[in-house]
Write a protein that holds these residues in place. Sequence first.
Motif, short mmCIF file in Angstrom:
data_model
loop_
_atom_site.label_atom_id
_atom_site.label_comp_id
_atom_site.label_asym_id
_atom_site.label_seq_id
_atom_site.Cartn_x
_atom_site.Cartn_y
_atom_site.Cartn_z
N GLU A 3 7.26 -9.17 -14.31
CA GLU A 3 7.71 -7.98 -15.19
C GLU A 3 9.20 -7.60 -14.87
O GLU A 3 9.75 -8.18 -14.00
N ASP A 5 10.30 -4.97 -13.64
CA ASP A 5 10.84 -4.60 -12.26
C ASP A 5 10.79 -5.79 -11.13
O ASP A 5 10.60 -5.25 -9.95
N ASN A 13 -3.02 -6.78 -13.02
CA ASN A 13 -2.07 -5.72 -12.91
C ASN A 13 -2.69 -4.33 -13.63
O ASN A 13 -2.43 -3.53 -13.52
N THR A 17 -4.00 1.66 -10.82
CA THR A 17 -3.63 3.26 -11.36
C THR A 17 -2.09 3.22 -11.42
O THR A 17 -1.32 2.42 -10.89
N PRO A 18 -1.57 4.11 -12.25
CA PRO A 18 -0.09 4.28 -12.56
C PRO A 18 0.56 4.31 -11.04
O PRO A 18 1.49 3.83 -10.96
N ALA A 19 -0.11 5.13 -10.15
CA ALA A 19 0.55 5.35 -8.78
C ALA A 19 0.65 3.83 -8.04
O ALA A 19 1.55 3.60 -7.47
N GLU A 20 -0.49 3.23 -8.29
CA GLU A 20 -0.46 2.04 -7.58
C GLU A 20 0.44 1.03 -8.13
O GLU A 20 1.18 0.20 -7.39
N ARG A 21 0.42 1.10 -9.56
CA ARG A 21 1.44 0.02 -10.43
C ARG A 21 2.78 0.44 -9.77
O ARG A 21 3.59 -0.48 -9.55
N GLN A 22 3.32 1.47 -9.57
CA GLN A 22 4.69 1.97 -9.24
C GLN A 22 4.67 1.18 -7.69
O GLN A 22 5.87 0.76 -7.32
N HIS A 23 3.89 1.57 -7.08
CA HIS A 23 3.90 1.09 -5.49
C HIS A 23 3.85 -0.71 -5.48
O HIS A 23 4.46 -1.21 -4.35
N VAL A 25 5.38 -2.94 -6.60
CA VAL A 25 6.73 -3.82 -6.66
C VAL A 25 7.22 -3.98 -5.12
O VAL A 25 7.96 -5.02 -4.97
N LYS A 29 9.61 -7.08 -3.91
CA LYS A 29 10.84 -6.83 -3.18
C LYS A 29 10.87 -7.44 -1.67
O LYS A 29 11.90 -7.98 -1.25
#
Length: 103
Positions: A3, A5, A13, A17-23, A25, A29
């Motif tokens: 993706e 990011d 994916n 959840t939206p919060a899990e998706r942000q986390h 990455v 990293k």
Amino acid sequence: VREPDGLAMSSRNVHLTPAERQHAVVLSKALFAARDLVQRGEHSAAAITSSIAPHFEGIQLEYLSVLDPDTLQPIERIEGPVLIAAAMWLGATRLIDNVTVAP
């Protein structure tokens, strides 16, 4: 394939959840940080895994391994190309990723 990011593209994916998706990455990293350590000359697999372990604080890490890319056996000293692989859980979703790198 990733993706924008950095998260590895996966059908899993969509279960985040939206919060899990942000986390999520954090996985890519951490692997990119490990790759950078190898490219800067680190030869100890233990040093690499301990250096990137803080990326996974508060996350259910299933495994983080430095492996021979041909045999998938764990290695202790990096003297050629390696596969750095990890799996973690975010909620009910298991995410896996890996990078290959040569010193």
